[in-house]
Design an enzyme around this catalytic site. Structure first.
Site, PDB file in Angstrom:
ATOM      1  N   LYS A  17       1.159  -0.836   0.496  1.00 35.10           N
ATOM      2  CA  LYS A  17       0.198   0.318  -0.378  1.00 35.10           C
ATOM      3  C   LYS A  17       0.588   1.167  -0.122  1.00 35.10           C
ATOM      4  O   LYS A  17       2.473   1.010  -0.076  1.00 35.10           O
ATOM      5  CB  LYS A  17      -0.766  -0.549   0.696  1.00 35.10           C
ATOM      6  CG  LYS A  17      -0.429   0.347   2.686  1.00 35.10           C
ATOM      7  CD  LYS A  17      -0.161   1.776   2.949  1.00 35.10           C
ATOM      8  CE  LYS A  17       1.305   1.923   4.200  1.00 35.10           C
ATOM      9  NZ  LYS A  17       1.317   2.846   4.508  1.00 35.10           N
ATOM     10  N   ASP A 148      -1.440  -1.239   9.851  1.00 40.55           N
ATOM     11  CA  ASP A 148      -2.157  -1.510   8.459  1.00 40.55           C
ATOM     12  C   ASP A 148      -2.915  -2.867   8.430  1.00 40.55           C
ATOM     13  O   ASP A 148      -3.782  -3.182   7.128  1.00 40.55           O
ATOM     14  CB  ASP A 148      -0.826  -1.421   8.055  1.00 40.55           C
ATOM     15  CG  ASP A 148      -0.179   0.233   7.906  1.00 40.55           C
ATOM     16  OD1 ASP A 148      -1.013   0.925   7.852  1.00 40.55           O
ATOM     17  OD2 ASP A 148       0.994   0.526   7.889  1.00 40.55           O
TER      18      ASP A 148
END
Length: 336
Positions: A17, A148
């Site tokens: 990401k 995350d």
């Protein structure tokens, strides 16, 4: 070996990401900062395979393998054990071997360790046939592993709030083209970058911080997926701290913008730098320019958003059946 003597393995593909926006708010009582971030999953992938084993273990291959711990600190191993504590005890359940093909940069601000943890949760749920574990439960386990990890279960583009673990999908159609630059040996520790952010803010007298919120400009730009609008709305409050600790990142950002990138941003706490471009052709041109003119680093072209952790193979190989009694044909039993 799984019950019945068969070999069984599950492989999951999971993306890295970048952060399109990272607004850092005040420090919370638990030691974390209040955050508002916009996660964006991009097309650089790890592949994680789990299979039953006699003991817990992690094995890593790929270009970043030598930088991944394989002991108790490995987040994928922690994920497997955390999910194991939630499954009912049954015959044949036990430790797993985790194999990671590591393509996402390590300590690069791309959540590579969190990605592997998310992939391991999905793989183990499939391997152990944990149909009773719904997505909400899996996200709860993920949140306990790291800020995350829940996002990497989802992928796409999403708002992260709290310390980042509360995920709300963003409606975004179309795709964005990116060029990623990752320098060797520039790993920045996340706590170090946050501490530098706090230091710089205190030095500037910016300590009275509001509760962070996602910007309306970025949300509107993502709905239209207009490259220049997204470029104008990118924000990372940790970027000044990352550049302060590693000035080379500032040089990389300047070079990419001079070469025609629509925008450049340090991803998360760095040191990955993500450059937004308008097309695949622009991505190729920028990649060539960075390789020729920029500081030395690994350069990768990716697109986003892409889906999160997904099962790509569930492999079962039954063992041959044990020999049974010899049965005779028309002439009767055969005796050796």
């Amino acid at each position: 070996m799984s019950p019945g003597g068969s070999t069984e393995a599950v492989t999951v593909r999971v993306p890295g990401k970048i952060n399109l926006e990272l607004v850092v708010g005040p420090l919370r009582e638990d030691g974390y900062h209040e955050l508002s971030t916009v996660f964006h999953a991009v097309s650089v992938y790890d592949r994680v395979t789990v299979q039953p084993a006699s003991r817990w273990s992690v094995h890593v291959t790929g270009p970043f393998a030598d930088r991944v711990p394989t002991g108790p600190d490995n987040l994928a191993l922690q994920a497997a054990r955390a999910l194991a504590r939630r499954r009912s005890r049954r015959v044949g359940s036990g430790p797993v071997r985790i194999d990671i093909d590591k393509q996402i940069p390590v300590a690069g601000g791309m959540a590579g360790g969190s990605a592997d943890a998310a992939a391991t949760l999905v793989a183990c749920r499939e391997l152990w046939a944990m149909d009773h574990v719904d997505q909400d439960t899996l996200e709860g386990v993920a949140a306990g592993l790291g800020s995350d990890v829940p996002f990497l279960l989802h992928g796409g583009t999403a708002i992260g709030s709290g310390r980042g673990e509360q995920v709300t999908p963003v409606l975004a159609r179309g795709e964005l083209h990116w060029v990623l630059w990752v320098g060797e040996g520039l790993g920045l520790s996340t706590p170090e970058v946050y501490a530098e952010c706090d230091r710089l803010r205190a030095e500037a007298g910016s300590t009275d911080l509001p509760v962070p919120q996602p910007s309306g400009e970025l949300m509107a730009a993502l709905r239209r997926m207009e490259t220049d609008e997204v470029a104008a709305a990118l924000r990372n409050d940790l970027q000044p701290a990352a550049v302060s600790l590693q000035p080379l990142l500032g040089e990389v950002l300047d070079t990419g913008l001079e070469l025609g990138a629509r925008a450049g941003i340090v991803s998360g706490s760095g040191p990955t730098v993500a450059f937004l471009v308008g097309s695949q052709a622009e991505a190729i041109d920028l990649s060539v320019g960075l390789a020729a003119n920029g500081p030395t680093g690994d350069i990768t072209r990716v697109v986003g958003p892409v889906p999160g952790a997904q099962v790509v193979q569930h492999h079962r190989t039954p063992s041959p059946p044990p020999p049974g009694p010899v049965r005779g044909g028309p002439l009767g039993p055969v005796h050796g």
